[in-house]
Design an enzyme around this catalytic site. Structure first.
Site, PDB file in Angstrom:
ATOM      1  N   ASP A   7      -2.691  -4.663  -8.941  1.00 39.03           N
ATOM      2  CA  ASP A   7      -2.310  -3.920  -7.729  1.00 39.03           C
ATOM      3  C   ASP A   7      -2.403  -2.425  -8.018  1.00 39.03           C
ATOM      4  O   ASP A   7      -2.415  -1.997  -9.175  1.00 39.03           O
ATOM      5  CB  ASP A   7      -0.878  -4.284  -7.305  1.00 39.03           C
ATOM      6  CG  ASP A   7      -0.494  -3.570  -6.014  1.00 39.03           C
ATOM      7  OD1 ASP A   7      -1.274  -3.640  -5.041  1.00 39.03           O
ATOM      8  OD2 ASP A   7       0.563  -2.921  -5.963  1.00 39.03           O
ATOM      9  N   SER A   8      -2.400  -1.643  -6.940  1.00 39.14           N
ATOM     10  CA  SER A   8      -2.421  -0.187  -7.089  1.00 39.14           C
ATOM     11  C   SER A   8      -1.102   0.329  -7.673  1.00 39.14           C
ATOM     12  O   SER A   8      -1.042   1.441  -8.175  1.00 39.14           O
ATOM     13  CB  SER A   8      -2.684   0.453  -5.730  1.00 39.14           C
ATOM     14  OG  SER A   8      -1.711   0.014  -4.801  1.00 39.14           O
ATOM     15  N   CYS A  70      -3.595  -6.400  -4.259  1.00 37.67           N
ATOM     16  CA  CYS A  70      -3.655  -5.232  -3.376  1.00 37.67           C
ATOM     17  C   CYS A  70      -4.620  -5.512  -2.219  1.00 37.67           C
ATOM     18  O   CYS A  70      -5.790  -5.834  -2.437  1.00 37.67           O
ATOM     19  CB  CYS A  70      -4.147  -4.036  -4.190  1.00 37.67           C
ATOM     20  SG  CYS A  70      -4.266  -2.523  -3.255  1.00 37.67           S
ATOM     21  N   GLU A 150       9.327   1.715  -0.899  1.00 36.03           N
ATOM     22  CA  GLU A 150       9.532   2.242  -2.261  1.00 36.03           C
ATOM     23  C   GLU A 150      10.881   2.946  -2.396  1.00 36.03           C
ATOM     24  O   GLU A 150      11.456   2.998  -3.469  1.00 36.03           O
ATOM     25  CB  GLU A 150       8.362   3.142  -2.660  1.00 36.03           C
ATOM     26  CG  GLU A 150       7.074   2.345  -2.664  1.00 36.03           C
ATOM     27  CD  GLU A 150       6.028   2.787  -3.642  1.00 36.03           C
ATOM     28  OE1 GLU A 150       6.188   3.831  -4.274  1.00 36.03           O
ATOM     29  OE2 GLU A 150       5.026   2.044  -3.764  1.00 36.03           O
ATOM     30  N   CYS A 180      -0.429  -5.672   3.576  1.00 31.67           N
ATOM     31  CA  CYS A 180      -0.114  -4.680   2.542  1.00 31.67           C
ATOM     32  C   CYS A 180       0.964  -5.288   1.654  1.00 31.67           C
ATOM     33  O   CYS A 180       1.897  -5.935   2.146  1.00 31.67           O
ATOM     34  CB  CYS A 180       0.396  -3.403   3.203  1.00 31.67           C
ATOM     35  SG  CYS A 180       0.988  -2.188   2.026  1.00 31.67           S
ATOM     36  N   HIS A 182       3.494  -4.265   0.194  1.00 32.90           N
ATOM     37  CA  HIS A 182       4.905  -3.892   0.352  1.00 32.90           C
ATOM     38  C   HIS A 182       5.600  -4.589   1.522  1.00 32.90           C
ATOM     39  O   HIS A 182       6.819  -4.703   1.548  1.00 32.90           O
ATOM     40  CB  HIS A 182       5.028  -2.388   0.595  1.00 32.90           C
ATOM     41  CG  HIS A 182       4.670  -1.547  -0.588  1.00 32.90           C
ATOM     42  ND1 HIS A 182       3.442  -1.621  -1.207  1.00 32.90           N
ATOM     43  CD2 HIS A 182       5.380  -0.617  -1.264  1.00 32.90           C
ATOM     44  CE1 HIS A 182       3.415  -0.760  -2.211  1.00 32.90           C
ATOM     45  NE2 HIS A 182       4.578  -0.140  -2.272  1.00 32.90           N
TER      46      HIS A 182
HETATM   47  N1  DGL Z   1      -1.053  -2.090  -2.632  1.00 32.72           N
HETATM   48  C1  DGL Z   1      -1.535  -1.429  -1.443  1.00 32.72           C
HETATM   49  C2  DGL Z   1      -2.044  -2.474  -0.448  1.00 32.72           C
HETATM   50  O1  DGL Z   1      -1.673  -3.635  -0.468  1.00 32.72           O
HETATM   51  C3  DGL Z   1      -0.482  -0.538  -0.807  1.00 32.72           C
HETATM   52  C4  DGL Z   1      -0.172   0.721  -1.596  1.00 32.72           C
HETATM   53  C5  DGL Z   1      -1.352   1.648  -1.727  1.00 32.72           C
HETATM   54  O2  DGL Z   1      -1.724   2.337  -0.737  1.00 32.72           O
HETATM   55  O3  DGL Z   1      -1.916   1.707  -2.806  1.00 32.72           O
HETATM   56  O4  DGL Z   1      -2.867  -2.160   0.376  1.00 32.72           O
END
Ligand code: DGL
Length: 248
Positions: A7-8, A70, A150, A180, A182
């Site tokens: 993930d990012s 992600c 967050e 997403c 989150h």
């Molecule tokens: N993990 C990213 C997603 O699911 C969200 C956070 C980001 O913008 O890196 O798209």
């Protein structure tokens, strides 16, 4: 079975949570690119470059499969990651599209997709769902929800105002794709906002369904060993993991 989850940043822990609940893997190597998050506001080439670098990172481990948790990376870089990997690579977008199709039988149901700006701009979910015959699709970037999660603002005035800001002119959808990492942490407030009339599609559950259907994985490993790596401040990631995975 040893899996790499990419993930990012910290968001992909919501996918790890689903994997742990379903006991599918013996070992999970989690890598969050916390030094370069957010990806959702970056352009396609950058997202692809970061995705390929993540594949290189996982080559240090003897893993059987890479899961791209992600949504933004899944939307833009999956093909390039598949090409540079030596094991299968799967992403949450395809899994989410299939999970929606399995759960929503009426193709004219109203489906709302939310995600980062990049994910929504890619039209990855929309195209996938259109190809399966869905006709009533709306997509909306809701990037402000990412920093709220967050900050652990799962409820309260700021979140209420943000939901109103994004959804005030919208009808209640039949299904909402949480596009997403989150957003599963906002499931209950989103359910309430849409008066409990909306089916939520969660990337973690979708990937579990995908693994069971396509890879025939079964519930097997009670005590999955999870190792956490981050490109910046791994201690902070481990702390969040402790809270999100083991305390709730
Ligand atoms: N993990 C990213 C997603 O699911 C969200 C956070 C980001 O913008 O890196 O798209």
């Amino acid at each position: 079975m040893k899996v790499g989850v990419f993930d990012s940043g910290i968001g992909g822990l919501t996918v790890v949570k689903s994997l742990l609940e379903h006991q599918l893997f013996e070992e999970i190597i989690y890598f969050g690119d916390t030094a370069r998050v957010p990806y959702g506001s970056k352009d396609k080439n950058t997202i692809i470059r970061y995705g390929i670098e993540a594949v290189e990172f996982f080559k240090n481990f003897d893993i059987d499969l890479i899961i791209v948790a992600c949504n933004t990376v899944s939307a833009y870089a999956l093909q390039e990651m598949i090409e540079s990997a030596t094991c299968p690579v799967i992403g949450v977008v395809e899994a989410g599209v299939l999970a929606t199709a399995n759960a929503v039988k009426d193709k004219s149901s109203d489906i709302l997709i939310i995600g980062t700006k990049a994910t929504i701009d890619s039209k990855a979910y929309e195209n996938g769902l259109k190809n399966l015959g869905f006709t009533h699709l709306q997509a909306k970037p809701t990037p402000l929800l990412v920093p709220l999660v967050e900050e652990e603002l799962y409820r309260g005035e700021i979140l209420d105002a943000t939901l109103k800001h994004y959804f005030k002119d919208m009808q209640i959808p039949d299904a909402l794709i949480l596009g997403c990492t989150h957003f599963p942490l906002l499931s209950s407030i989103l359910q309430e906002y849409f008066q409990n009339n909306t089916l939520l599609i969660h990337s973690g559950d979708a990937i579990v369904e995908y693994l069971k259907n396509q890879f025939h994985l079964v519930q097997k490993y009670k005590d999955t060993n999870v190792k956490f790596f981050a490109s910046e401040n791994p201690e902070a990631l481990k702390k969040t993991a402790q809270k999100w995975l083991y305390e709730k």
